[in-house]
Scaffold this motif. Structure first.
Motif, PDB file in Angstrom:
ATOM      1  N   GLN A  50      23.030 -31.236 -31.847  1.00 18.71           N
ATOM      2  CA  GLN A  50      23.053 -32.416 -32.707  1.00 18.71           C
ATOM      3  C   GLN A  50      24.402 -33.126 -32.618  1.00 18.71           C
ATOM      4  O   GLN A  50      25.464 -32.494 -32.658  1.00 18.71           O
ATOM      5  N   ALA A  51      24.352 -34.450 -32.487  1.00 22.83           N
ATOM      6  CA  ALA A  51      25.575 -35.259 -32.534  1.00 22.83           C
ATOM      7  C   ALA A  51      26.004 -35.422 -33.979  1.00 22.83           C
ATOM      8  O   ALA A  51      25.181 -35.688 -34.856  1.00 22.83           O
ATOM      9  N   ARG A  52      27.307 -35.268 -34.232  1.00 24.02           N
ATOM     10  CA  ARG A  52      27.809 -35.297 -35.605  1.00 24.02           C
ATOM     11  C   ARG A  52      29.029 -36.208 -35.713  1.00 24.02           C
ATOM     12  O   ARG A  52      29.771 -36.375 -34.747  1.00 24.02           O
ATOM     13  N   HIS A  53      29.240 -36.728 -36.893  1.00 23.25           N
ATOM     14  CA  HIS A  53      30.445 -37.460 -37.279  1.00 23.25           C
ATOM     15  C   HIS A  53      30.593 -38.772 -36.509  1.00 23.25           C
ATOM     16  O   HIS A  53      30.525 -38.806 -35.278  1.00 23.25           O
ATOM     17  N   ALA A  54      30.806 -39.823 -37.233  1.00 21.13           N
ATOM     18  CA  ALA A  54      30.964 -41.144 -36.636  1.00 21.13           C
ATOM     19  C   ALA A  54      32.212 -41.191 -35.764  1.00 21.13           C
ATOM     20  O   ALA A  54      33.266 -40.664 -36.123  1.00 21.13           O
ATOM     21  N   GLY A  55      32.091 -41.833 -34.619  1.00 27.74           N
ATOM     22  CA  GLY A  55      33.216 -41.930 -33.704  1.00 27.74           C
ATOM     23  C   GLY A  55      34.313 -42.840 -34.234  1.00 27.74           C
ATOM     24  O   GLY A  55      34.065 -43.808 -34.955  1.00 27.74           O
ATOM     25  N   THR A  56      35.534 -42.525 -33.863  1.00 22.38           N
ATOM     26  CA  THR A  56      36.700 -43.329 -34.227  1.00 22.38           C
ATOM     27  C   THR A  56      36.989 -44.344 -33.123  1.00 22.38           C
ATOM     28  O   THR A  56      36.300 -44.400 -32.097  1.00 22.38           O
ATOM     29  N   LEU A  57      38.026 -45.151 -33.320  1.00 18.28           N
ATOM     30  CA  LEU A  57      38.453 -46.085 -32.285  1.00 18.28           C
ATOM     31  C   LEU A  57      38.744 -45.345 -30.987  1.00 18.28           C
ATOM     32  O   LEU A  57      38.331 -45.778 -29.909  1.00 18.28           O
ATOM     33  N   GLU A  58      39.446 -44.242 -31.077  1.00 15.53           N
ATOM     34  CA  GLU A  58      39.802 -43.464 -29.897  1.00 15.53           C
ATOM     35  C   GLU A  58      38.556 -43.069 -29.106  1.00 15.53           C
ATOM     36  O   GLU A  58      38.531 -43.173 -27.866  1.00 15.53           O
ATOM     37  N   ASP A  59      37.506 -42.625 -29.790  1.00 15.87           N
ATOM     38  CA  ASP A  59      36.277 -42.213 -29.105  1.00 15.87           C
ATOM     39  C   ASP A  59      35.639 -43.381 -28.370  1.00 15.87           C
ATOM     40  O   ASP A  59      35.242 -43.265 -27.204  1.00 15.87           O
ATOM     41  N   HIS A  60      35.513 -44.512 -29.051  1.00 15.15           N
ATOM     42  CA  HIS A  60      34.870 -45.671 -28.434  1.00 15.15           C
ATOM     43  C   HIS A  60      35.716 -46.222 -27.283  1.00 15.15           C
ATOM     44  O   HIS A  60      35.186 -46.578 -26.224  1.00 15.15           O
ATOM     45  N   ALA A  61      37.031 -46.292 -27.477  1.00 16.02           N
ATOM     46  CA  ALA A  61      37.895 -46.914 -26.479  1.00 16.02           C
ATOM     47  C   ALA A  61      38.000 -46.071 -25.213  1.00 16.02           C
ATOM     48  O   ALA A  61      37.895 -46.593 -24.097  1.00 16.02           O
ATOM     49  N   HIS A  62      38.213 -44.776 -25.370  1.00 16.31           N
ATOM     50  CA  HIS A  62      38.346 -43.925 -24.182  1.00 16.31           C
ATOM     51  C   HIS A  62      37.038 -43.846 -23.410  1.00 16.31           C
ATOM     52  O   HIS A  62      37.043 -43.826 -22.167  1.00 16.31           O
ATOM     53  N   LEU A  63      35.927 -43.805 -24.116  1.00 13.97           N
ATOM     54  CA  LEU A  63      34.646 -43.783 -23.422  1.00 13.97           C
ATOM     55  C   LEU A  63      34.431 -45.104 -22.686  1.00 13.97           C
ATOM     56  O   LEU A  63      33.990 -45.110 -21.524  1.00 13.97           O
ATOM     57  N   ALA A  64      34.726 -46.235 -23.319  1.00 12.03           N
ATOM     58  CA  ALA A  64      34.554 -47.528 -22.659  1.00 12.03           C
ATOM     59  C   ALA A  64      35.411 -47.630 -21.400  1.00 12.03           C
ATOM     60  O   ALA A  64      34.933 -48.059 -20.338  1.00 12.03           O
ATOM     61  N   ASP A  65      36.669 -47.234 -21.501  1.00 14.28           N
ATOM     62  CA  ASP A  65      37.568 -47.330 -20.345  1.00 14.28           C
ATOM     63  C   ASP A  65      37.106 -46.388 -19.234  1.00 14.28           C
ATOM     64  O   ASP A  65      37.133 -46.745 -18.052  1.00 14.28           O
ATOM     65  N   GLY A  66      36.681 -45.188 -19.610  1.00 15.14           N
ATOM     66  CA  GLY A  66      36.187 -44.250 -18.611  1.00 15.14           C
ATOM     67  C   GLY A  66      34.925 -44.742 -17.934  1.00 15.14           C
ATOM     68  O   GLY A  66      34.750 -44.574 -16.714  1.00 15.14           O
ATOM     69  N   LEU A  67      34.029 -45.353 -18.683  1.00  9.86           N
ATOM     70  CA  LEU A  67      32.789 -45.872 -18.102  1.00  9.86           C
ATOM     71  C   LEU A  67      33.066 -47.031 -17.145  1.00  9.86           C
ATOM     72  O   LEU A  67      32.379 -47.176 -16.126  1.00  9.86           O
ATOM     73  N   LEU A  68      34.065 -47.851 -17.442  1.00  8.31           N
ATOM     74  CA  LEU A  68      34.424 -48.912 -16.510  1.00  8.31           C
ATOM     75  C   LEU A  68      34.943 -48.323 -15.199  1.00  8.31           C
ATOM     76  O   LEU A  68      34.612 -48.817 -14.108  1.00  8.31           O
ATOM     77  N   SER A  69      35.729 -47.263 -15.287  1.00  9.96           N
ATOM     78  CA  SER A  69      36.200 -46.602 -14.064  1.00  9.96           C
ATOM     79  C   SER A  69      35.032 -45.982 -13.303  1.00  9.96           C
ATOM     80  O   SER A  69      34.996 -46.020 -12.059  1.00  9.96           O
ATOM     81  N   LEU A  70      34.082 -45.413 -14.034  1.00  6.61           N
ATOM     82  CA  LEU A  70      32.920 -44.823 -13.381  1.00  6.61           C
ATOM     83  C   LEU A  70      32.064 -45.905 -12.729  1.00  6.61           C
ATOM     84  O   LEU A  70      31.527 -45.713 -11.628  1.00  6.61           O
ATOM     85  N   TYR A  71      31.931 -47.058 -13.390  1.00  5.09           N
ATOM     86  CA  TYR A  71      31.206 -48.165 -12.762  1.00  5.09           C
ATOM     87  C   TYR A  71      31.891 -48.570 -11.464  1.00  5.09           C
ATOM     88  O   TYR A  71      31.228 -48.785 -10.430  1.00  5.09           O
ATOM     89  N   GLU A  72      33.220 -48.703 -11.472  1.00 10.36           N
ATOM     90  CA  GLU A  72      33.934 -49.138 -10.280  1.00 10.36           C
ATOM     91  C   GLU A  72      33.955 -48.073  -9.191  1.00 10.36           C
ATOM     92  O   GLU A  72      34.414 -48.327  -8.076  1.00 10.36           O
ATOM     93  N   THR A  73      33.462 -46.884  -9.503  1.00  6.35           N
ATOM     94  CA  THR A  73      33.327 -45.822  -8.514  1.00  6.35           C
ATOM     95  C   THR A  73      31.915 -45.766  -7.956  1.00  6.35           C
ATOM     96  O   THR A  73      31.717 -45.641  -6.743  1.00  6.35           O
ATOM     97  N   THR A  74      30.916 -45.865  -8.827  1.00  2.36           N
ATOM     98  CA  THR A  74      29.517 -45.715  -8.419  1.00  2.36           C
ATOM     99  C   THR A  74      28.781 -47.038  -8.281  1.00  2.36           C
ATOM    100  O   THR A  74      27.774 -47.113  -7.584  1.00  2.36           O
ATOM    101  N   PHE A  75      29.242 -48.050  -9.001  1.00  2.00           N
ATOM    102  CA  PHE A  75      28.598 -49.365  -9.097  1.00  2.00           C
ATOM    103  C   PHE A  75      27.183 -49.270  -9.670  1.00  2.00           C
ATOM    104  O   PHE A  75      26.326 -50.114  -9.375  1.00  2.00           O
ATOM    105  N   GLU A  76      26.978 -48.269 -10.509  1.00  2.00           N
ATOM    106  CA  GLU A  76      25.748 -48.173 -11.291  1.00  2.00           C
ATOM    107  C   GLU A  76      25.969 -48.990 -12.565  1.00  2.00           C
ATOM    108  O   GLU A  76      26.801 -48.648 -13.413  1.00  2.00           O
TER     109      GLU A  76
END
Length: 267
Positions: A50-76
Motif C-alpha cells: 500500500q502507498a502511504r503518506h502524501a508526497g512532499t515537494l522533494e518527492d514530486h521534484a526529484h521524481l519529475a527530474d528523474g523522469l525527464l532524465s529517463l525520457y532523454e535516455t529511452t525517449f519513451e
C-alpha cells in the motif's frame, strides 16, 4: 549510464513501479485549464502493498527530474508526460505566492507554518530540484510559465548561494541552466535505427548540462512540443538544433550537427 543497458532497465523498472503503485492523477474537478497533462500526485512511502503518506515537494521534484532524465535516455514519452504532470502538481500545490516553493502541499496537514528548506544537503533540496525540472520542461515545451516559476524561485537564492556555494550546489546548477542559452535538440527518427543513433551519439558527447534532447519517429503524434512541425529529410533521421524553438537548418549528417553544436556553444 546512457551506454549501459542494465542501468536503463533498472531505472525503467523503478519508474514503472512508482508510477503504477505510488502515483495517481488528480480528480478531473481539480484540473487546471493551463495544464496540458493532468496533475500527478505521488505518495511518500510503500509498505505492505500500500502507498502511504502524501508526497512532499522533494518527492514530486526529484521524481519529475528523474523522469525527464529517463525520457532523454529511452525517449519513451510516458515518462515525459508523467514528469509534466508532476510539474503541474508542484505549481498548483507547492508554489508560494511570492515565488519559490513550500515543502508541503497546500492540501496537506495544516501546520503552524509551512516549511521551506532551501539548503542543498547530501540530497538536493526540493526547491532547487523543482527549479531544475521546470527549466528543463520549459526548454522541451516552450511554455513560459514553467520558466517564469523557475526564475521566481531562483531570484532570492542567487546572492546567498554565491556566498555559500557548498550549501547551495544544486541551486547553482539551476542558476547556470537559467542564465545561459539552452541547446534544444529535436531528432526525427526511430531511436532504434542506426542513423538516429549516430545523431544521438553526437548530442551525447561530453558534459553538456545546458541541453535537452527529444526524439520521435512520428513528431506529429508526439507529446513533446519541441518535436512538433519537424520533418525528416529524404527519409533519413534528421536533427534540429534550436534555441527558444528557433532552429538552425536541419541536418541528417552527424558531422554537421557536431559543427552546429560547437558553433552554438562558442557564440
Amino acid at each position: 549510464a546512457l551506454a549501459e543497458p542494465t542501468f536503463v532497465r533498472i531505472a525503467t523498472e523503478a519508474a514503472d513501479f512508482i508510477l503504477a503503485a505510488m502515483a495517481e492523477p488528480e480528480a478531473a474537478a481539480d484540473a487546471d485549464d493551463d495544464a496540458t497533462e493532468p496533475r500527478l500526485r505521488v505518495h511518500r512511502s510503500w509498505k505492505d502493498g500500500q502507498a502511504r503518506h502524501a508526497g512532499t515537494l522533494e518527492d514530486h521534484a526529484h521524481l519529475a527530474d528523474g523522469l525527464l532524465s529517463l525520457y532523454e535516455t529511452t525517449f519513451e514519452e510516458r515518462f515525459f508526460k508523467a514528469a509534466r504532470g508532476l510539474a503541474e502538481a508542484i505549481l498548483a500545490h507547492f508554489q508560494a505566492p511570492e515565488g519559490g516553493f513550500f515543502d508541503t502541499a497546500d492540501d496537506a496537514e495544516a501546520l503552524i507554518a509551512r516549511p521551506r528548506n532551501l539548503q542543498d544537503n547530501a540530497v538536493p533540496s526540493g526547491g532547487s530540484t523543482a527549479t531544475l525540472a521546470l527549466l528543463r520542461l520549459a526548454a522541451l515545451t516552450g511554455e513560459a510559465r514553467y520558466r517564469d516559476a523557475a526564475e521566481r524561485s531562483l531570484a532570492p537564492i542567487v546572492g546567498v548561494a554565491a556566498q555559500h556555494p557548498l550549501g547551495f550546489a544544486n541551486w547553482l546548477t539551476a542558476y547556470q541552466l537559467a542564465s545561459t542559452p539552452i541547446d534544444e535538440i529535436a531528432i526525427v527518427g526511430d531511436p532504434a535505427e542506426a542513423d538516429t543513433r549516430a545523431l544521438l551519439a553526437v548530442a551525447r558527447e561530453g558534459f553538456r548540462p545546458n541541453q535537452v534532447v527529444a526524439v520521435a519517429a512520428d513528431p506529429a503524434a508526439s507529446s513533446v512540443p519541441l518535436l512538433h512541425d519537424r520533418e525528416a529529410l529524404d527519409g533519413k533521421a534528421t536533427a534540429y538544433l534550436c534555441r527558444g524553438f528557433a532552429c538552425r537548418r536541419p541536418t541528417t549528417d552527424p558531422g554537421e550537427l557536431a559543427r552546429q553544436l560547437e558553433e552554438a556553444r562558442s557564440s
